[in-house]
Write an enzyme that holds these catalytic residues in place. Sequence first.
Site, PDB file in Angstrom:
ATOM      1  CD  GLU A  78       5.446   7.730   0.581  1.00 19.86           C
ATOM      2  OE1 GLU A  78       5.576   8.795  -0.054  1.00 19.86           O
ATOM      3  OE2 GLU A  78       5.019   7.694   1.763  1.00 19.86           O
ATOM      4  CB  SER A  94      -0.945  -0.005   1.199  1.00 18.77           C
ATOM      5  OG  SER A  94      -0.201  -0.035   2.406  1.00 18.77           O
ATOM      6  CG  ASP A  95       4.192   1.670   2.698  1.00 19.65           C
ATOM      7  OD1 ASP A  95       4.234   0.638   2.004  1.00 19.65           O
ATOM      8  OD2 ASP A  95       4.839   1.798   3.755  1.00 19.65           O
ATOM      9  CB  CYS A  96       5.523   0.348  -2.348  1.00 21.52           C
ATOM     10  SG  CYS A  96       6.461  -0.341  -0.984  1.00 21.52           S
TER      11      CYS A  96
END
Length: 748
Positions: A481, A476-478
Amino acid sequence: MARKQATEAPAASNESSKKRSSADSDDYDAKRPRLQESTDKARWRLSSEGGRHTWHYLEDDEAAKKWPQSYADKYYLGMPLELPELPKATNPLDAVRNGLTFFEKLQLPEGHWGCEYGGPMFLLPGVVIARYVTKNPVPWYYATEIKNYLFARANPVDGGWGLHIEGESTMLGTTLNYTTLRLVGVEADHPVMVKARATMHKMGGAICAPHWAKFWLTVLGIMKWDIVNPVPPELWLLPDWVPIAPWRWWIHMRQVFLPMSYLWSKKWQAEETDLIRELRKELFVEDWDKIDWAGNRNTIHPNDNYHPKTAFLNTVNWLLVNIWNPVFRTKYLVDKAEKWASDLIDMEDENTDYSDLAPVNAAMNTVCCYVRDGPGAYSVRRHVERLDEVLWVNAEGMLCNGTNGVQCWDTAFAIQAIMDAGLTEDPRWRPMLIKSLEFLEDQQIRENVKDQDKCYRHPRKGAWAFSNKDQGYAVSDCVSEALKSVIILQKTPGFPTLIDDQRIFDAVDTMLTYQNPSGACSSYETPRAGQWMEVLNAAEVFGNIMVEFEYPECTTAVLTTLSLFKKHWPNHRTDEIDSFITRAVKWIKSDQKPHGGWYGNWGICFTYATMFALESLASVGETYETSKYAKKGCDFLISKQREDGGWSESYKACETGEYVEHPTGSQVVMTAWALIGLIKAKYPDIEPIKKGIKLIMDRQQPNGEWLQEAIEGVFNKSCMISYPNYKFVFPLKAMGLFAKRYPDEKVV
Ligand code: LAN
């Protein structure tokens, strides 16, 4: 560039010169690598093709001349770069420029940054053992540098190895790394081995090793399967609705359990060699023939017992060993379970082109393919080739990275740092940024995996992985970002639109699949079972591994990116995005600890997560003046600022859940994290911020770089992992933000 095959080194060194007895000379042992003192660092080169990193050792002078070493190669290898001194920065923006001048030199031609991604001390053994048991000897130059790395990383006091490079000696680290050294050719009477062996024996010998070590040592034939707690592949036959079915486990656990269960079921062991017979004598305190294997399944040294097995799991194991295996485990069931496990292994291999999720399951899948498909099979050859992509060479030697790189993740942060400094429109940095954008364009995942539901994968169309698209696991955070960086650049005048709106929507659609009912996001998938599943945590050395948890870092990253996306595309799935944002904000607030900070799971620790939390709250307009949560977060950070203006949190905080100071004092990376949080939250007092900026500027070297300090990252509460590019991207971002907020402020 063609991959080099294992080459025999010329004359043997003193470590390998001992003549083996004639009974020894079985074919494979004879091919064991011949160690040298060291390799010639000037002959190593990193190649990157489509984000796949491999290190090459150029033995041939001509080849070395044709492929000169880059700055990046030299930097990774710890060789002098001989860069000129830059004019001394008198304000943060000049310091950013100096930093970028240095960092630009490390950008790889494809547009991303490489880095050593070490820390865990249980990964390299898997790669070396997989190569040994599949009879793919490591080339002498790998062997030599593996030896050097492990020698350099032995605990200076007791000579053992820990779970991670900063940790105390454990049996996991010591048994596996000792064995690795022997497999690469170090003799048992080498002083480093003598010292490590003494510690290992003092700690009770290999029978006190945790489950994963027992598993690998058994595959090698150093132990017997009876000492390994059961790993039944039958669990994969449970219907999907069963609450403990493995598809519900955290992806790293189920992808490790999968090949482990296949090999456990086969009770497969490598061909016995002289070396294995020697190791049976070296690793134990007691006589090998007299060891009570079954009786020591649960014997474990306290240093390894971070998460003791529950009484429930011990009972389950007892029932499996004493009732299930002898009575109910029929051939029909075993065949069926092994077949399904094997199919799932194939799907994982096919979906990642044999890279696999991470080095642990990559090494195990390699052995499974060898057992099933035989020595010459494509599956084995391809696995062995791809295992090279997790190996890294640094000044100390060769190590194993935690993943096959940090490509997309670091590139995304590098772009954001330049944007936060307001330098995206400066033509000086355009070539570097265009290359980064091209890399992210190339690395966007365009399709879901084949048979997504059958192999229990989460949707990933439009996403980015942490490393590269070959590995292809969306996080999710990759995704967030990377998407944030793409949007920033593509909306900056003068930058091409390489990723069209539809592809941006694909990424957003995937991001929207990550929200849990609570409003939070997890890492690779939404949780598929409750946290009670921890009762089945059999690994002993890690906490929080059985299911997906809810992470502030992941939730805040998605929130910040959706807030940005909404500004540019207000009409795409408006209601869903609005509701996502509202629920995410609510969860982030609920996750704030009473002292005002947030607990970080992937970076150390409260400082890391508090930065992300404050940034995300700011993205929805909640800052120090307008939000009591932001205010409390800032006050927490300020309360931890040190006399010299910096911040310094120790990895111990991740283990204990309390803020702990690092004994070496202020750290540049942590100082940058705290400052980013404060500046994003519009903390009103410039003085503490200025003091922190000054510390970062003072630590900048004359050539623009910062030096490596304490380790920055963590996983599963107990294992630390390095993020060497953080010392560039976060200080740059912090100083850039400062310069933008206080353009006239000098910091000298
Ligand atoms: C990582 C590295 C990246 C990290 C972030 C993107 C920083 C995080 O925000 C989400 C989780 C993620 C993707 C992550 C998960 C666990 C990993 C893959 C690692 C820490 C790198 C190594 C680790 C992996 C589990 C190591 C193998 C160990 C096992 C217990 C199987």
